[in-house]
Scaffold this motif. Structure first.
Motif, PDB file in Angstrom:
ATOM      1  N   ASN A 241       0.849  -1.192   0.000  1.00 23.10           N
ATOM      2  CA  ASN A 241       0.000   0.000   0.000  1.00 23.10           C
ATOM      3  C   ASN A 241       0.876   1.229   0.000  1.00 23.10           C
ATOM      4  O   ASN A 241       1.987   1.207   0.541  1.00 23.10           O
ATOM      5  N   GLU A 242       0.352   2.291  -0.594  1.00 20.05           N
ATOM      6  CA  GLU A 242       1.136   3.527  -0.589  1.00 20.05           C
ATOM      7  C   GLU A 242       1.245   4.078   0.821  1.00 20.05           C
ATOM      8  O   GLU A 242       0.437   3.746   1.679  1.00 20.05           O
ATOM      9  N   GLU A 243       2.242   4.905   1.040  1.00 20.45           N
ATOM     10  CA  GLU A 243       2.402   5.562   2.343  1.00 20.45           C
ATOM     11  C   GLU A 243       1.135   6.340   2.677  1.00 20.45           C
ATOM     12  O   GLU A 243       0.557   6.978   1.793  1.00 20.45           O
ATOM     13  N   PRO A 244       0.693   6.309   3.935  1.00 22.30           N
ATOM     14  CA  PRO A 244      -0.494   7.101   4.275  1.00 22.30           C
ATOM     15  C   PRO A 244      -0.235   8.587   4.032  1.00 22.30           C
ATOM     16  O   PRO A 244       0.889   9.064   4.171  1.00 22.30           O
ATOM     17  N   ASN A 245      -1.299   9.268   3.665  1.00 22.57           N
ATOM     18  CA  ASN A 245      -1.146  10.635   3.185  1.00 22.57           C
ATOM     19  C   ASN A 245      -2.177  11.494   3.917  1.00 22.57           C
ATOM     20  O   ASN A 245      -3.373  11.297   3.776  1.00 22.57           O
ATOM     21  N   LEU A 246      -1.670  12.378   4.772  1.00 23.64           N
ATOM     22  CA  LEU A 246      -2.581  13.190   5.594  1.00 23.64           C
ATOM     23  C   LEU A 246      -3.465  14.068   4.728  1.00 23.64           C
ATOM     24  O   LEU A 246      -4.641  14.258   5.012  1.00 23.64           O
ATOM     25  N   GLU A 247      -2.879  14.592   3.638  1.00 24.59           N
ATOM     26  CA  GLU A 247      -3.640  15.551   2.832  1.00 24.59           C
ATOM     27  C   GLU A 247      -4.940  14.950   2.302  1.00 24.59           C
ATOM     28  O   GLU A 247      -5.975  15.615   2.254  1.00 24.59           O
ATOM     29  N   LEU A 248      -4.895  13.653   1.960  1.00 23.30           N
ATOM     30  CA  LEU A 248      -6.119  13.020   1.452  1.00 23.30           C
ATOM     31  C   LEU A 248      -7.191  13.004   2.553  1.00 23.30           C
ATOM     32  O   LEU A 248      -8.370  13.266   2.294  1.00 23.30           O
ATOM     33  N   SER A 249      -6.775  12.717   3.779  1.00 25.52           N
ATOM     34  CA  SER A 249      -7.750  12.731   4.882  1.00 25.52           C
ATOM     35  C   SER A 249      -8.268  14.143   5.125  1.00 25.52           C
ATOM     36  O   SER A 249      -9.455  14.338   5.413  1.00 25.52           O
ATOM     37  N   LEU A 250      -7.398  15.134   5.025  1.00 26.17           N
ATOM     38  CA  LEU A 250      -7.842  16.527   5.226  1.00 26.17           C
ATOM     39  C   LEU A 250      -8.833  16.939   4.141  1.00 26.17           C
ATOM     40  O   LEU A 250      -9.824  17.620   4.418  1.00 26.17           O
ATOM     41  N   LYS A 251      -8.573  16.487   2.916  1.00 31.44           N
ATOM     42  CA  LYS A 251      -9.517  16.820   1.833  1.00 31.44           C
ATOM     43  C   LYS A 251     -10.860  16.146   2.090  1.00 31.44           C
ATOM     44  O   LYS A 251     -11.922  16.733   1.837  1.00 31.44           O
ATOM     45  N   MET A 252     -10.825  14.907   2.591  1.00 31.00           N
ATOM     46  CA  MET A 252     -12.095  14.212   2.917  1.00 31.00           C
ATOM     47  C   MET A 252     -12.867  15.009   3.966  1.00 31.00           C
ATOM     48  O   MET A 252     -14.084  15.201   3.840  1.00 31.00           O
ATOM     49  N   VAL A 253     -12.172  15.463   5.016  1.00 36.69           N
ATOM     50  CA  VAL A 253     -12.845  16.244   6.070  1.00 36.69           C
ATOM     51  C   VAL A 253     -13.438  17.520   5.462  1.00 36.69           C
ATOM     52  O   VAL A 253     -14.592  17.872   5.707  1.00 36.69           O
ATOM     53  N   THR A 268      -9.172  12.672  13.986  1.00 39.45           N
ATOM     54  CA  THR A 268      -8.927  11.361  14.604  1.00 39.45           C
ATOM     55  C   THR A 268      -7.451  11.131  14.949  1.00 39.45           C
ATOM     56  O   THR A 268      -6.549  11.745  14.380  1.00 39.45           O
ATOM     57  N   THR A 269      -7.258  10.194  15.880  1.00 43.49           N
ATOM     58  CA  THR A 269      -5.906   9.868  16.345  1.00 43.49           C
ATOM     59  C   THR A 269      -5.022   9.366  15.204  1.00 43.49           C
ATOM     60  O   THR A 269      -3.822   9.652  15.174  1.00 43.49           O
ATOM     61  N   ALA A 270      -5.623   8.629  14.259  1.00 41.11           N
ATOM     62  CA  ALA A 270      -4.805   8.108  13.156  1.00 41.11           C
ATOM     63  C   ALA A 270      -4.146   9.253  12.375  1.00 41.11           C
ATOM     64  O   ALA A 270      -3.052   9.098  11.831  1.00 41.11           O
ATOM     65  N   MET A 271      -4.788  10.416  12.351  1.00 42.83           N
ATOM     66  CA  MET A 271      -4.189  11.577  11.663  1.00 42.83           C
ATOM     67  C   MET A 271      -2.949  12.050  12.413  1.00 42.83           C
ATOM     68  O   MET A 271      -1.991  12.533  11.820  1.00 42.83           O
ATOM     69  N   GLN A 272      -3.010  11.901  13.729  1.00 42.20           N
ATOM     70  CA  GLN A 272      -1.887  12.336  14.570  1.00 42.20           C
ATOM     71  C   GLN A 272      -0.695  11.382  14.416  1.00 42.20           C
ATOM     72  O   GLN A 272       0.441  11.765  14.660  1.00 42.20           O
ATOM     73  N   VAL A 273      -0.976  10.133  13.990  1.00 42.30           N
ATOM     74  CA  VAL A 273       0.115   9.176  13.821  1.00 42.30           C
ATOM     75  C   VAL A 273       1.023   9.605  12.682  1.00 42.30           C
ATOM     76  O   VAL A 273       2.244   9.484  12.761  1.00 42.30           O
ATOM     77  N   ILE A 274       0.420  10.121  11.597  1.00 41.72           N
ATOM     78  CA  ILE A 274       1.273  10.453  10.450  1.00 41.72           C
ATOM     79  C   ILE A 274       1.773  11.891  10.475  1.00 41.72           C
ATOM     80  O   ILE A 274       2.657  12.245   9.711  1.00 41.72           O
ATOM     81  N   ASP A 275       1.234  12.699  11.386  1.00 41.78           N
ATOM     82  CA  ASP A 275       1.701  14.081  11.511  1.00 41.78           C
ATOM     83  C   ASP A 275       1.399  14.527  12.947  1.00 41.78           C
ATOM     84  O   ASP A 275       0.258  14.446  13.386  1.00 41.78           O
ATOM     85  N   LYS A 276       2.435  14.971  13.628  1.00 43.14           N
ATOM     86  CA  LYS A 276       2.267  15.370  15.028  1.00 43.14           C
ATOM     87  C   LYS A 276       1.102  16.346  15.207  1.00 43.14           C
ATOM     88  O   LYS A 276       0.390  16.327  16.200  1.00 43.14           O
ATOM     89  N   TYR A 277       0.911  17.207  14.224  1.00 37.20           N
ATOM     90  CA  TYR A 277      -0.180  18.185  14.301  1.00 37.20           C
ATOM     91  C   TYR A 277      -1.357  17.814  13.396  1.00 37.20           C
ATOM     92  O   TYR A 277      -2.144  18.681  13.009  1.00 37.20           O
ATOM     93  N   GLY A 278      -1.465  16.532  13.086  1.00 33.85           N
ATOM     94  CA  GLY A 278      -2.520  16.080  12.169  1.00 33.85           C
ATOM     95  C   GLY A 278      -3.908  16.462  12.648  1.00 33.85           C
ATOM     96  O   GLY A 278      -4.759  16.887  11.850  1.00 33.85           O
ATOM     97  N   ARG A 279      -4.145  16.301  13.941  1.00 33.36           N
ATOM     98  CA  ARG A 279      -5.491  16.610  14.433  1.00 33.36           C
ATOM     99  C   ARG A 279      -5.784  18.104  14.334  1.00 33.36           C
ATOM    100  O   ARG A 279      -6.881  18.514  13.951  1.00 33.36           O
TER     101      ARG A 279
END
Ligand code: 5AD
Ligand code: SF4
Length: 354
Positions: A241-253, A268-279
């Motif tokens: 699988n490709e590396e997880p990509n925060l931007e795709l989740s941000l676009k979904m939100v 969500t917490t999973a966003m914080q896993v790939i970027d310290k400031y993901g949430r």
């Protein structure tokens, strides 16, 4: 910004958009829609992971039943009530009780009793969200009558074929059954939440666009969604699988905020896993809920639905402190002592009473 095209083709276009400035404009516009419709405060739900025992075997999840390297735990009633008391005293408006899926009568009764006691110890002030998987509708009703008023149950994917690929064919994992459970929750009167994983193997932009439209079509009140993260001790963890990509989740939100201006959306917490400031970034893209972990430190490391879960060495006070500091530096205001119910849910009640 220009009108955002929210047709299926428009959504796919945005999900595949790479132009940095256009993406930024989309996220900013989602923030403005949130501010206009429900305000800019963030509401917190203290998360208590009651138990990692689970009868299911979802192919992506680290605590699936077949993973024998997980030490299974179940918090005692006293441990749960202590955590609830901590949350209440720390001015949290709400709790989430989350666990793997179990359906025995003894377990159902234990949860009923816990909900009643948490309501009692907080003079009815703590709002309670449950996230305990698929149950019969009379069980949902029993927990609702005990005092729980929100429930989270992710559809994982709105595409039944994709759902079938990411779950075992053992007769216990059915997309139709999952959908029925979500609709049962709505009928009973829960503020009902669902969600999907983003960036899974086999998943296309069309699937993600359909996920957003599915949430809109069923009139969901709350959404929690985040990046799919590999867990090596799972069947899906072995797939490319490709590396997880925060931007795709941000676009979904951001797109979901455009489609559903008044629902609650979790960062969500999973966003914080790939970027310290993901949430925090998700909050700036239209989300309005954060669920800080309140689980006691001793068992946190055993609740790894995905690897590298942040904060597993922390306790509730440290998780709370870190989050508050992060939010403060971003100028994000917290709604202390407030339930922060879904405005979309309130709207639906008003419609019914008309
Ligand atoms: N990556 C991201 N999210 C996951 N979940 C389970 N496993 C993973 C994973 N590997 C999510 C599912 C489930 C919720 C409890 O956690 O969406 O509904
Ligand atoms: Fe169990 Fe939930 Fe993990 Fe599925 S996703 S295995 S139901 S804890």
């Amino acid at each position: 910004m220009e009108n955002v095209d929210l047709s299926k083709e428009g959504l796919v276009g945005w999900l595949e958009e790479n132009d940095e400035q256009r993406v930024k404009a989309l996220l900013d516009s989602a923030y403005n829609i949130k501010a206009k419709n429900i305000g800019t405060k963030v509401f917190l739900r203290g998360l208590i992971e009651l138990s990692n025992k689970c009868s299911k075997n979802c192919c992506y999840c680290g605590i699936r039943n077949a993973n024998k390297s997980v030490a299974r735990y179940e918090l005692s009633e006293e441990q749960v009530l202590d955590a609830a008391l901590f949350a209440w005293k720390a001015n949290y408006g709400s709790l989430v009780l989350q666990a793997g899926e179990r359906t025995s009568l003894a377990y159902v009764k234990k949860v009923t009793h816990l909900v009643q006691q948490i309501k009692h110890l907080s003079n009815g002030e703590l709002g309670i969200t449950l996230s305990l998987g698929e149950q019969e509708s009379d069980v949902y009703k029993e927990w609702f009558d005990a005092g729980a008023h929100r429930y989270l149950l992710r559809i994982e994917s709105s595409n039944p074929d994709l759902f079938a690929k990411i779950h075992p064919r053992d007769g216990h994992h059915s997309w139709e059954r999952r959908l029925k459970a979500i609709l049962d929750l709505k009928d009973i009167g829960y503020q009902t939440g669902t969600g999907v994983m983003i960036g899974m193997p086999y998943q296309t932009s069309e699937d993600l666009a359909d996920d957003l439209l599915f949430m809109k079509n069923i009139g969901i009140h709350m959404v929690g969604m985040g990046p799919y993260l590999k867990h090596s001790q799972t069947p899906m963890g072995e797939l490319y699988n490709e590396e997880p990509n925060l931007e795709l989740s941000l676009k979904m939100v951001a797109l979901l905020r455009h489609l559903m201006p008044r629902i609650n959306i979790a960062a969500t917490t999973a966003m914080q896993v790939i970027d310290k400031y993901g949430r925090e970034k998700a909050i700036m893209a239209g989300a309005n809920i954060i669920m800080p972990n309140m689980t006691i430190t001793e068992v946190r490391k055993e609740y790894q639905i995905y690897e590298n879960k942040p904060g597993i060495e922390d306790d509730a006070a440290i998780s709370k402190g870190k989050l508050e500091e992060n939010l403060r530096t971003q100028g994000i205001e917290i709604g202390w002592m407030e339930w922060g119910d879904s405005k979309a849910f309130g709207d639906s009640l008003q419609m019914k009473n008309k």
